[in-house]
Every structure is written in structure tokens, then in C-alpha cells.
Design a protein around this motif. Sequence first.
Motif, PDB file in Angstrom:
ATOM      1  N   ARG A  27      16.316  30.693  40.080  1.00 25.91           N
ATOM      2  CA  ARG A  27      17.377  31.661  40.337  1.00 25.91           C
ATOM      3  C   ARG A  27      17.881  32.145  38.979  1.00 25.91           C
ATOM      4  NH1 ARG A  27      16.258  31.236  45.075  1.00 25.91           N
ATOM      5  NH2 ARG A  27      17.483  30.393  46.758  1.00 25.91           N
ATOM      6  N   TYR A  28      18.312  33.388  38.935  1.00 31.45           N
ATOM      7  CA  TYR A  28      19.009  33.834  37.735  1.00 31.45           C
ATOM      8  C   TYR A  28      20.330  33.090  37.693  1.00 31.45           C
ATOM      9  CZ  TYR A  28      15.837  37.724  37.045  1.00 31.45           C
ATOM     10  OH  TYR A  28      14.732  38.486  36.809  1.00 31.45           O
ATOM     11  N   ARG A  29      20.705  32.656  36.531  1.00 32.21           N
ATOM     12  CA  ARG A  29      21.994  31.987  36.388  1.00 32.21           C
ATOM     13  C   ARG A  29      23.039  33.040  36.062  1.00 32.21           C
ATOM     14  NH1 ARG A  29      18.393  28.388  33.727  1.00 32.21           N
ATOM     15  NH2 ARG A  29      18.157  26.520  34.963  1.00 32.21           N
ATOM     16  N   ARG A  30      24.199  32.866  36.615  1.00 28.50           N
ATOM     17  CA  ARG A  30      25.308  33.801  36.373  1.00 28.50           C
ATOM     18  C   ARG A  30      26.373  33.084  35.562  1.00 28.50           C
ATOM     19  NH1 ARG A  30      25.436  38.142  40.629  1.00 28.50           N
ATOM     20  NH2 ARG A  30      23.473  37.845  41.701  1.00 28.50           N
ATOM     21  N   TYR A  31      26.951  33.799  34.622  1.00 26.84           N
ATOM     22  CA  TYR A  31      27.980  33.229  33.763  1.00 26.84           C
ATOM     23  C   TYR A  31      29.243  34.060  33.882  1.00 26.84           C
ATOM     24  CZ  TYR A  31      24.093  30.532  32.114  1.00 26.84           C
ATOM     25  OH  TYR A  31      23.013  29.687  32.080  1.00 26.84           O
ATOM     26  N   ALA A  75      31.278  36.068  28.344  1.00 25.17           N
ATOM     27  CA  ALA A  75      30.306  36.270  27.260  1.00 25.17           C
ATOM     28  C   ALA A  75      30.126  34.970  26.476  1.00 25.17           C
ATOM     29  CB  ALA A  75      30.769  37.393  26.342  1.00 25.17           C
ATOM     30  N   GLU A  76      31.187  34.181  26.361  1.00 23.41           N
ATOM     31  CA  GLU A  76      31.091  32.908  25.644  1.00 23.41           C
ATOM     32  C   GLU A  76      30.139  31.950  26.365  1.00 23.41           C
ATOM     33  OE1 GLU A  76      34.243  29.593  25.455  1.00 23.41           O
ATOM     34  OE2 GLU A  76      34.514  30.766  23.608  1.00 23.41           O
ATOM     35  N   GLN A  77      30.265  31.846  27.682  1.00 19.20           N
ATOM     36  CA  GLN A  77      29.374  30.975  28.451  1.00 19.20           C
ATOM     37  C   GLN A  77      27.929  31.462  28.365  1.00 19.20           C
ATOM     38  OE1 GLN A  77      31.202  31.246  32.301  1.00 19.20           O
ATOM     39  NE2 GLN A  77      32.416  29.380  31.998  1.00 19.20           N
ATOM     40  N   LEU A  78      27.726  32.769  28.447  1.00 17.02           N
ATOM     41  CA  LEU A  78      26.384  33.333  28.331  1.00 17.02           C
ATOM     42  C   LEU A  78      25.806  33.029  26.950  1.00 17.02           C
ATOM     43  CD1 LEU A  78      24.042  35.086  29.399  1.00 17.02           C
ATOM     44  CD2 LEU A  78      25.297  37.085  28.539  1.00 17.02           C
ATOM     45  N   THR A 104      27.687  48.431  25.817  1.00 18.30           N
ATOM     46  CA  THR A 104      28.244  47.137  25.464  1.00 18.30           C
ATOM     47  C   THR A 104      27.147  46.105  25.276  1.00 18.30           C
ATOM     48  OG1 THR A 104      30.227  47.631  26.756  1.00 18.30           O
ATOM     49  CG2 THR A 104      29.841  45.326  26.210  1.00 18.30           C
ATOM     50  N   LEU A 105      27.162  45.464  24.118  1.00 15.93           N
ATOM     51  CA  LEU A 105      26.276  44.339  23.861  1.00 15.93           C
ATOM     52  C   LEU A 105      26.957  43.115  24.466  1.00 15.93           C
ATOM     53  CD1 LEU A 105      23.755  43.202  22.451  1.00 15.93           C
ATOM     54  CD2 LEU A 105      25.132  42.973  20.378  1.00 15.93           C
ATOM     55  N   LYS A 106      26.267  42.420  25.351  1.00 22.41           N
ATOM     56  CA  LYS A 106      26.875  41.314  26.075  1.00 22.41           C
ATOM     57  C   LYS A 106      27.087  40.070  25.225  1.00 22.41           C
ATOM     58  CE  LYS A 106      24.917  42.637  30.497  1.00 22.41           C
ATOM     59  NZ  LYS A 106      24.092  42.146  31.617  1.00 22.41           N
ATOM     60  N   LEU A 107      26.303  39.941  24.168  1.00 23.31           N
ATOM     61  CA  LEU A 107      26.437  38.814  23.249  1.00 23.31           C
ATOM     62  C   LEU A 107      26.749  39.354  21.867  1.00 23.31           C
ATOM     63  CD1 LEU A 107      23.245  36.824  24.285  1.00 23.31           C
ATOM     64  CD2 LEU A 107      25.608  36.296  24.873  1.00 23.31           C
TER      65      LEU A 107
END
Length: 100
Positions: free
Chosen positions: A27-31, A34-37, A82-85
Motif C-alpha cells: 500500500r502507499y503509505r500516507r503521512y 512534511a516532517e513525517q514524510l 510546492t516541493l513536498k520535502l
Amino acid sequence: MLTPLRLGDRRHRWFGRADAQGRARFRYRRYGSAEQLGEAFSRLRVEQIVPAIRRGLSATVYTQLSDVEDELNGLLTYDRETLKLPAELVRSVNALLRLE
């Protein structure tokens, strides 16, 4: 607006290794942030990819630069605004992937 058409035949799909109830384990993991990702992004590379390089892994490919329609696994949002990380996090983690 065009509506995408789709036909899914369960007999011809990949489900990965299934659990006891026949559900796919992948499964794709969802966070939630942005810190958790970022932590997960770093952990994956440090714990799995870097050791694999030492054992002979020669390349990795991040296949989705930006989100695409309803897929949210890009490094950038759908509109590429937006850059997510944080860019520095991606740079520093990618630097670990260099064979020295």
C-alpha cells in the motif's frame, strides 16, 4: 471534461503477497506532515537503499517527480508549485547514495 475510463479485472492484477485474508500487503503509505514524510524518505534510503548499494545495487529511479491527477506520491504537487520535502533534505539524502 473527459472522464477517464477504466476496466479492472481482478484475475489480471498484481496484488503482491497477500495476507491471510487475501488482501495485498503493498500500500502507499500516507503521512500527515512534511516532517513525517521527510523522516520516512530518509529512513528508506538509509536503512534499505544505502546497504543495497554496498551489496551491488547500481541505480535507483524515482519515477514520479510530481503528483499526477489523483496520485499523490510525487516530490512536487500536481501544479508543481510546492516541493513536498525540503530541497536540502533531498540533496543530503541523495548524497548518501554515492558510492565512494
